[in-house]
Design an enzyme around this catalytic site. Structure first.
Site, PDB file in Angstrom:
ATOM      1  N   SER A  89      82.848  47.469  11.682  1.00 29.39           N
ATOM      2  CA  SER A  89      81.778  47.130  12.626  1.00 29.39           C
ATOM      3  C   SER A  89      80.876  46.086  11.994  1.00 29.39           C
ATOM      4  O   SER A  89      80.253  46.337  10.959  1.00 29.39           O
ATOM      5  CB  SER A  89      80.955  48.372  12.954  1.00 29.39           C
ATOM      6  N   HIS A 117      85.191  45.297  15.148  1.00 30.92           N
ATOM      7  CA  HIS A 117      84.407  46.103  16.097  1.00 30.92           C
ATOM      8  C   HIS A 117      83.063  45.408  16.320  1.00 30.92           C
ATOM      9  O   HIS A 117      82.341  45.101  15.360  1.00 30.92           O
ATOM     10  CB  HIS A 117      84.219  47.514  15.540  1.00 30.92           C
ATOM     11  N   ASP A 146      79.522  45.530  18.270  1.00 32.51           N
ATOM     12  CA  ASP A 146      78.583  46.454  18.921  1.00 32.51           C
ATOM     13  C   ASP A 146      77.527  45.711  19.730  1.00 32.51           C
ATOM     14  O   ASP A 146      76.699  44.986  19.167  1.00 32.51           O
ATOM     15  CB  ASP A 146      77.890  47.309  17.852  1.00 32.51           C
ATOM     16  N   MET A 196      74.313  46.022  22.077  1.00 34.50           N
ATOM     17  CA  MET A 196      73.210  46.939  22.426  1.00 34.50           C
ATOM     18  C   MET A 196      72.137  46.169  23.181  1.00 34.50           C
ATOM     19  O   MET A 196      71.874  45.002  22.868  1.00 34.50           O
ATOM     20  CB  MET A 196      72.611  47.540  21.160  1.00 34.50           C
ATOM     21  N   HIS A 204      82.347  46.967  21.980  1.00 38.43           N
ATOM     22  CA  HIS A 204      81.791  48.267  22.349  1.00 38.43           C
ATOM     23  C   HIS A 204      80.473  48.015  23.072  1.00 38.43           C
ATOM     24  O   HIS A 204      79.475  47.659  22.442  1.00 38.43           O
ATOM     25  CB  HIS A 204      81.603  49.093  21.059  1.00 38.43           C
ATOM     26  N   MET A 217      77.216  49.016  24.702  1.00 37.57           N
ATOM     27  CA  MET A 217      76.190  50.060  24.824  1.00 37.57           C
ATOM     28  C   MET A 217      75.081  49.468  25.679  1.00 37.57           C
ATOM     29  O   MET A 217      73.978  49.153  25.198  1.00 37.57           O
ATOM     30  CB  MET A 217      75.687  50.468  23.431  1.00 37.57           C
ATOM     31  N   MET A 223      82.220  58.861  19.952  1.00 33.29           N
ATOM     32  CA  MET A 223      81.112  58.608  19.026  1.00 33.29           C
ATOM     33  C   MET A 223      80.907  59.835  18.153  1.00 33.29           C
ATOM     34  O   MET A 223      80.813  60.962  18.653  1.00 33.29           O
ATOM     35  CB  MET A 223      79.806  58.333  19.791  1.00 33.29           C
ATOM     36  N   GLY A 269      73.399  53.443  18.611  1.00 35.08           N
ATOM     37  CA  GLY A 269      72.189  52.638  18.480  1.00 35.08           C
ATOM     38  C   GLY A 269      71.984  52.047  17.100  1.00 35.08           C
ATOM     39  O   GLY A 269      71.350  51.010  16.965  1.00 35.08           O
ATOM     40  N   PHE A 270      72.540  52.702  16.098  1.00 28.75           N
ATOM     41  CA  PHE A 270      72.277  52.256  14.724  1.00 28.75           C
ATOM     42  C   PHE A 270      73.489  52.508  13.824  1.00 28.75           C
ATOM     43  O   PHE A 270      74.203  53.490  14.012  1.00 28.75           O
ATOM     44  CB  PHE A 270      71.065  52.986  14.141  1.00 28.75           C
ATOM     45  N   GLY A 271      73.662  51.633  12.855  1.00 28.45           N
ATOM     46  CA  GLY A 271      74.645  51.873  11.814  1.00 28.45           C
ATOM     47  C   GLY A 271      74.056  52.776  10.743  1.00 28.45           C
ATOM     48  O   GLY A 271      72.852  53.080  10.751  1.00 28.45           O
ATOM     49  N   GLY A 272      74.899  53.239   9.850  1.00 25.66           N
ATOM     50  CA  GLY A 272      74.435  53.982   8.687  1.00 25.66           C
ATOM     51  C   GLY A 272      73.988  55.403   8.934  1.00 25.66           C
ATOM     52  O   GLY A 272      73.274  55.982   8.113  1.00 25.66           O
ATOM     53  N   ASP A 310      83.876  56.480  15.995  1.00 27.74           N
ATOM     54  CA  ASP A 310      82.843  55.500  15.631  1.00 27.74           C
ATOM     55  C   ASP A 310      81.576  56.217  15.171  1.00 27.74           C
ATOM     56  O   ASP A 310      80.947  56.939  15.945  1.00 27.74           O
ATOM     57  CB  ASP A 310      82.542  54.635  16.867  1.00 27.74           C
ATOM     58  N   GLY A 311      81.228  56.003  13.894  1.00 27.82           N
ATOM     59  CA  GLY A 311      79.965  56.513  13.374  1.00 27.82           C
ATOM     60  C   GLY A 311      80.134  57.393  12.155  1.00 27.82           C
ATOM     61  O   GLY A 311      80.768  58.447  12.225  1.00 27.82           O
ATOM     62  N   GLY A 312      79.624  56.929  11.025  1.00 26.12           N
ATOM     63  CA  GLY A 312      79.635  57.753   9.819  1.00 26.12           C
ATOM     64  C   GLY A 312      81.000  57.919   9.190  1.00 26.12           C
ATOM     65  O   GLY A 312      81.208  58.845   8.397  1.00 26.12           O
ATOM     66  N   GLY A 318      81.287  50.703   9.595  1.00 31.40           N
ATOM     67  CA  GLY A 318      80.338  49.610   9.397  1.00 31.40           C
ATOM     68  C   GLY A 318      79.757  49.627   8.008  1.00 31.40           C
ATOM     69  O   GLY A 318      80.187  48.892   7.110  1.00 31.40           O
ATOM     70  N   SER A 319      78.784  50.522   7.787  1.00 32.67           N
ATOM     71  CA  SER A 319      78.085  50.542   6.501  1.00 32.67           C
ATOM     72  C   SER A 319      79.029  50.873   5.346  1.00 32.67           C
ATOM     73  O   SER A 319      78.848  50.365   4.234  1.00 32.67           O
ATOM     74  CB  SER A 319      76.911  51.531   6.549  1.00 32.67           C
TER      75      SER A 319
END
Ligand code: DX5
Ligand code: ZN
Length: 226
Positions: A8, A33, A35, A37, A66, A68, A137, A142-145, A179-181, A201-202
Site C-alpha cells: 500500500s 495497492h 488507497d 480516501m 481501494h 474509501m 479489512m 482511514g489510516f496506515g500503521g 488489508d490492515g496490520g 503498507g507500513s
C-alpha cells in the site's frame, strides 16, 4: 495456491512516489495497492485519479484501487482512464451495488467489494457471480500503521468457505484480499485463514530494504503450503 503481495503506497514517501513504486515493484510486489480516501466516508484525505495516472507509467504490475469514498460511481471511469486494473469499493458506500460492480467492469477493470471489520457479509448474497475480488479489512479504514484485528481471521475463514463453495458449484475464481496490520510475523496465520492477496503498507515502507520484507513474507507464506 497463488499468493500475491500488494504494497500500500499510503505509507510510501509521497515526495518521491515514482521512485517508491518502481522500487517496490523491483522488490517483488505483485500489485500496487492504491488507497483513495475522501474525508467523508473515512476521516482522512489521500490521492485520486491524477496520482494514479502519474504512477501508471512507472509500474508494469496491476494497480489495485481501494475506494474509501462516497459516492462511488462518479469517479470510477476516471480511475479506469488513469490506468487502474482492479477497483474495490465498500458496499454501504454505494446506493446500487450491482450497478457499481457493472460500471467497474464496463470500464474494463476487475471489480470487488470491501468489508470493514464490522460490515456484515450479507452484501455478498446476490453478487458472488459478479466479483473478481473480496477485500476484508483487518483494521478500520482511514489510516496506515494500525494493529491487525484478530476477529478478521474468523471472517476470512467464512469467506474462504463461500468462495470455495462458489467455485465447486462452477463459479469463477475470486481473490480473497486482506488489508490492515499485515506483517511478516502474522502473514502465515492470515494465509492459513484463507487469504491469497495481502496488502502491506507500513510493514514494507517503514523498512529500508523492501525486497528483504517481501522475501521474508514469501518465505512465511511458503510454510503454509506444506
Ligand atoms: C487503511 C488502508 C490500508 C493501509 C494498510 O484504510 O486501506 O491499505 O494502508 O496499512 P498497514 O499495512 O500499515 O496497516
Ligand atoms: Zn487499502
Amino acid at each position: 495456491m497463488t499468493f500475491r503481495i500488494a504494497p500500500s503506497i499510503l505509507s510510501a514517501d509521497f515526495a518521491r512516489l515514482g521512485e517508491e513504486v518502481r522500487n517496490v515493484v523491483a522488490a517483488g510486489a505483485d500489485l500496487i495497492h492504491f488507497d483513495v480516501m475522501d474525508n467523508h466516508y473515512v476521516p482522512n484525505l489521500t490521492i485520486g485519479p491524477l496520482v494514479c495516472a502519474a504512477i501508471r507509467p512507472h509500474v508494469q504490475v496491476p494497480i489495485d484501487v481501494h475506494l474509501m469514498i462516497t459516492p462511488v460511481d462518479r469517479i470510477v471511469p476516471d480511475f479506469a482512464k488513469a490506468g487502474a486494473n482492479l477497483i474495490t469499493f465498500h458496499p454501504e458506500a454505494s446506493e446500487h451495488i450491482d450497478r457499481t460492480l457493472a460500471l467497474i467492469k464496463e470500464c474494463g477493470c476487475k471489480a470487488g467489494l470491501v468489508f470493514n471489520p464490522a460490515t456484515p457479509l450479507h452484501y455478498l448474497d446476490h453478487v458472488m457471480d459478479k466479483l473478481d475480488i473480496i477485500l476484508l479489512m483487518s483494521v478500520n479504514p482511514g489510516f496506515g500503521g494500525q494493529q491487525f484485528i484478530p476477529a478478521a481471521l474468523a471472517k476470512l475463514r467464512v469467506v474462504r468457505a463461500r468462495i470455495d463453495a462458489h467455485k465447486a458449484a462452477g463459479g469463477q475464481d475470486i481473490w480473497l484480499e486482506v488489508d490492515g496490520g499485515v506483517k511478516t510475523d502474522n502473514i502465515a496465520e492470515i494465509a492459513r485463514a484463507g487469504a491469497d492477496t495481502f496488502v502491506a503498507g507500513s510493514a514494507i515502507f517503514s523498512q529500508p530494504d523492501y525486497a528483504a520484507v517481501v522475501q521474508a513474507m514469501r518465505k512465511e507464506l511458503a510454510t503454509t503450503c506444506s
